[in-house]
Design an enzyme around this catalytic site. Structure first.
Site, PDB file in Angstrom:
ATOM      1  N   HIS A   1      14.535 -25.145 -11.182  1.00 43.62           N
ATOM      2  CA  HIS A   1      15.902 -24.621 -11.405  1.00 43.62           C
ATOM      3  C   HIS A   1      16.148 -24.298 -12.881  1.00 43.62           C
ATOM      4  O   HIS A   1      17.270 -24.419 -13.375  1.00 43.62           O
ATOM      5  CB  HIS A   1      16.959 -25.613 -10.905  1.00 43.62           C
ATOM      6  CG  HIS A   1      16.876 -25.899  -9.439  1.00 43.62           C
ATOM      7  ND1 HIS A   1      17.404 -25.054  -8.486  1.00 43.62           N
ATOM      8  CD2 HIS A   1      16.315 -26.921  -8.762  1.00 43.62           C
ATOM      9  CE1 HIS A   1      17.172 -25.552  -7.282  1.00 43.62           C
ATOM     10  NE2 HIS A   1      16.507 -26.680  -7.418  1.00 43.62           N
TER      11      HIS A   1
ATOM     12  N   ASN B   1      21.071 -26.171  -2.148  1.00 41.43           N
ATOM     13  CA  ASN B   1      20.373 -24.896  -2.215  1.00 41.43           C
ATOM     14  C   ASN B   1      21.066 -23.883  -1.319  1.00 41.43           C
ATOM     15  O   ASN B   1      21.996 -24.221  -0.582  1.00 41.43           O
ATOM     16  CB  ASN B   1      18.916 -25.047  -1.760  1.00 41.43           C
ATOM     17  CG  ASN B   1      18.062 -25.799  -2.755  1.00 41.43           C
ATOM     18  OD1 ASN B   1      18.326 -25.811  -3.958  1.00 41.43           O
ATOM     19  ND2 ASN B   1      17.020 -26.448  -2.265  1.00 41.43           N
TER      20      ASN B   1
ATOM     21  N   HIS C   1      23.428 -34.738 -10.535  1.00 38.62           N
ATOM     22  CA  HIS C   1      22.726 -35.898  -9.990  1.00 38.62           C
ATOM     23  C   HIS C   1      23.269 -36.170  -8.591  1.00 38.62           C
ATOM     24  O   HIS C   1      24.482 -36.347  -8.414  1.00 38.62           O
ATOM     25  CB  HIS C   1      22.956 -37.110 -10.895  1.00 38.62           C
ATOM     26  CG  HIS C   1      22.074 -38.290 -10.598  1.00 38.62           C
ATOM     27  ND1 HIS C   1      21.639 -38.617  -9.344  1.00 38.62           N
ATOM     28  CD2 HIS C   1      21.551 -39.238 -11.410  1.00 38.62           C
ATOM     29  CE1 HIS C   1      20.893 -39.702  -9.390  1.00 38.62           C
ATOM     30  NE2 HIS C   1      20.823 -40.096 -10.636  1.00 38.62           N
TER      31      HIS C   1
END
Length: 658
Positions: A69, A142, A333
């Site tokens: 990413h 995603n 996170h």
């Protein structure tokens, strides 16, 4: 009204315009062009503190890019709750209709480096940080709802396989090479994901027209202590749209920043991207009532079996002020949750809980990445954690430990009733083993379900994608393994790919036995039809005088005038020439002029041809007919063009070569 996060960030923002030059220590400077020397042609002196500060800072300006990413872009916005969701979760940001929470969302590719192109065939990251009153909540996902692996311990292997090969660092940002397909062929759990990866989902039209998925299985917990398994969805208001492969490759050369520019320009022009947040919910008592394991990250929960409940809408309405300070330094996170959101035993999720902290420590230089302005929560935080690289908080007093008398044992924990976080009390029994549940063992049923859910247009795109990607594999035995793997999904697909990549048809002639479909996974079953914010090129010359631009602008269509020269062209101000732009950068074109000289006439014809072969709408307002067999999406009036533009693509063009 400025939201809480923007108020907080304003304290860090500085406008350097019209200010006096200083060092980082605030010392005013009289010179920034010449280092201090012993004579005009003499050596530079070590005592030049300004030179040393400036050069040292420059030498350390780069931080490690993200392992995955790395290539991304981001924007600020707000999330507004549709109503009280307290029946399913005690998360406060979902507790009342109209409750507004500031957010920061980062979109990204996965495999490529920071300098790679936007439109490569790849999964896309979709990560949102909610700055809630209870603390930061990160929804990290995603644009594809499943993943390549079932257990996080295999993540390093997968990433090593998809990254450039270590002996020559080739290819960049591509899965069309030996090590990736070797991994796929020898890890059949990846079959479902690779079907999505070979579909048009992996070449989105823009981040504004792309779904997002949490991928992993989480838990919602309400105030009564009742838990439900949950999967998260982002549904773009503009619908889900993709590029075609030839178009995606050309955009990578014409404008490698295409997605980044599209998002930035849309927000600057007031076309704010919007996404609805939805959840799928399964009661704990129904955990084993499906023909797939709901904790398996390579499986979807078909929306026809588990409907999506919409909880609110996110609007991205502000671009970043500084790309590095915000987009690059933001740290997401999966373990950043708030009361009411908890974890399941999804083995991919469990591993991610460790990995995210570990990677931020090395990327952002230490344990205080939460104090960077973009990561800092809007609510106060108090604990006994101290010191380390990049510490900004100045803690007062002598105490930095729990169980103390000096400060009456403060800061002290909060009770769950008062809003403190408490993990869901799940009963777990078992032996310590390195194993995977047999309920994870079916790798092909949902892959075939995805294939059967596609329209014939999309199936053809998948066939071509497999043929292109596997055709880039040098080792014949790997190409053969991939074809044999695909036979479990569809022998007809596998045979077509085998013929295109020069290997034997598969021996297996019967796929996994299922006729199940899920229309929700298809982009073309119920497409969103809109012209909102679409970009159209208008071909004009100095004789184009009666072009009805107001009709198009009334439909929120963005117009750019294109001609053979820039500047003024009759009554039009030209935005681009045929040389400085490309049809792949537009959603459609309007031909309101032709050119007599052979060179420019040829350029215009190429412009029109590419638009046609990428199935985009064309309005021909000239007397010169267009030489195409199929007229689908070709009009001679602006009202008809507007209808054609809302359709996005015109797949009925059987002679198109996109």
């Amino acid at each position: 009204m400025t939201n809480k996060k923007q108020q907080q960030l304003n304290a860090y923002k500085v406008d350097d315009a019209n200010q006096t030059l200083t060092t980082n220590q605030g010392l005013a400077l009289t010179e920034d062009e010449h280092s201090l020397k012993l004579g005009e042609r003499g050596p530079t002196l070590l005592e030049d503190f300004h030179f040393r500060e400036k050069m040292t800072h420059f030498d350390h300006e780069r931080i490690p890019e993200r392992v995955v990413h790395a290539r991304g872009t981001a924007a600020h916005g707000v999330f507004e709750s549709y109503g009280d969701a307290s029946d399913i979760t005690k998360a406060d940001f979902l507790s009342a209709k109209g409750k507004v929470t500031p957010v920061f969302t980062r979109f990204s590719t996965v495999a490529g480096s920071r300098g790679s192109a936007d439109t490569v065939r790849d999964a896309r990251g979709f990560a949102t940080k909610f700055y809630t009153d209870e603390g930061n909540y990160d929804l990290v996902g995603n644009n594809i709802p499943v993943f390549f692996i079932q257990d996080a311990i295999k993540f390093p292997d997968f990433v090593h396989a998809v990254k450039p090969e270590p002996h020559n660092e080739i290819p960049q940002a591509q899965s069309a090479h030996d090590t990736f397909w070797d991994f796929i062929a020898n890890n059949p759990e990846s079959t479902h994901m690779v079907m999505w990866h070979m579909s048009d989902r992996s070449i989105p039209r823009s981040y504004r027209m792309m779904e997002g998925f949490g991928v992993n299985t989480y838990r919602f917990v309400n105030a009564k202590g009742e838990a439900r398994f949950v999967k998260f969805h982002w549904k773009p208001v503009l619908g889900v749209h993709s590029l075609v492969w030839d178009e995606a490759q050309k955009i990578a050369g014409k404008d490698p920043d295409f997605h980044r520019r599209d998002l930035y320009d849309a927000i600057e022009n007031g076309y704010y991207p919007e996404y609805e947040l939805g959840v799928q919910l399964i009661d704990e008592k129904d955990e084993f009532n499906f023909d797939f394991d709901i904790l398996d990250p390579t499986k979807i929960w078909p929306e026809e079996q588990v409907p999506v409940r919409l909880l609110g809408k996110m609007t991205l309405n502000q671009n970043v002020d500084n790309f590095f300070a915000e987009t690059e330094q933001v740290a997401f996170h999966v373990g950043h949750v708030v009361p009411g959101i908890d974890f399941s035993n999804d083995p991919l999720l469990q591993g991610r809980l460790f990995s995210y902290t570990d990677t931020q420590l090395i990327r952002l230089g230490g344990p205080n990445f939460h104090e960077l302005p973009i990561n800092k929560p809007v609510c106060p935080f108090h604990n006994n954690q101290r010191d380390g690289y990049g510490r900004q908080t100045i803690n007062k007093g002598p105490v930095s430990y729990h169980q103390n008398a000096i400060q009456q044992n403060s800061p002290a924990p909060t009770t769950e009733a008062a809003g403190g976080y408490a993990h869901y009390a799940e009963k777990v029994e078992g032996h310590k083993v390195r194993a995977r549940s047999q309920s994870f063992a079916d790798h092909f049923t949902q892959a075939r379900m995805f294939w059967l859910s596609m329209t014939e247009v999309k199936r053809e795109h998948i066939r071509k994608a497999f043929s292109f990607e596997v055709g880039k594999v040098a080792r014949t035995e790997i190409r053969q393994q991939v074809v044999d793997l695909l036979a479990n999904v569809c022998p007809i697909l596998a045979t077509a790919v085998a013929e295109n990549v020069g290997v034997q048809p598969p021996a297996k002639t019967e796929p996994v036995q299922t006729d199940q479909t899920s229309p929700a996974v298809s982009q073309l079953r119920a497409p969103k039809k809109t012209t909102y914010s679409k970009k159209v090129a208008v071909i004009v010359d100095d004789t184009t005088t009666d072009f009805p631009s107001s009709l198009l602008e009334a439909e929120d269509i963005q117009l750019e005038r294109v001609s053979i020269k820039q500047g003024k062209c009759g009554e039009h101000t030209i935005d681009h020439t045929l040389d400085t732009t490309s049809p792949v950068l537009y959603d459609g074109i309007i031909v309101a002029a032709t050119f007599n000289d052979p060179v420019n006439a040829g350029k215009l014809q190429q412009f029109i041809d590419e638009t046609y072969h990428h199935y985009k709408p064309i309005a021909n307002l000239t007397d010169k007919p267009l030489p195409y067999v199929t007229s689908a999406g070709i009009s001679s009036t602006i009202p008809q063009f507007i209808k054609d533009l809302a359709e996005t693509r015109h797949w009925a063009r059987k002679d198109a070569q996109g």
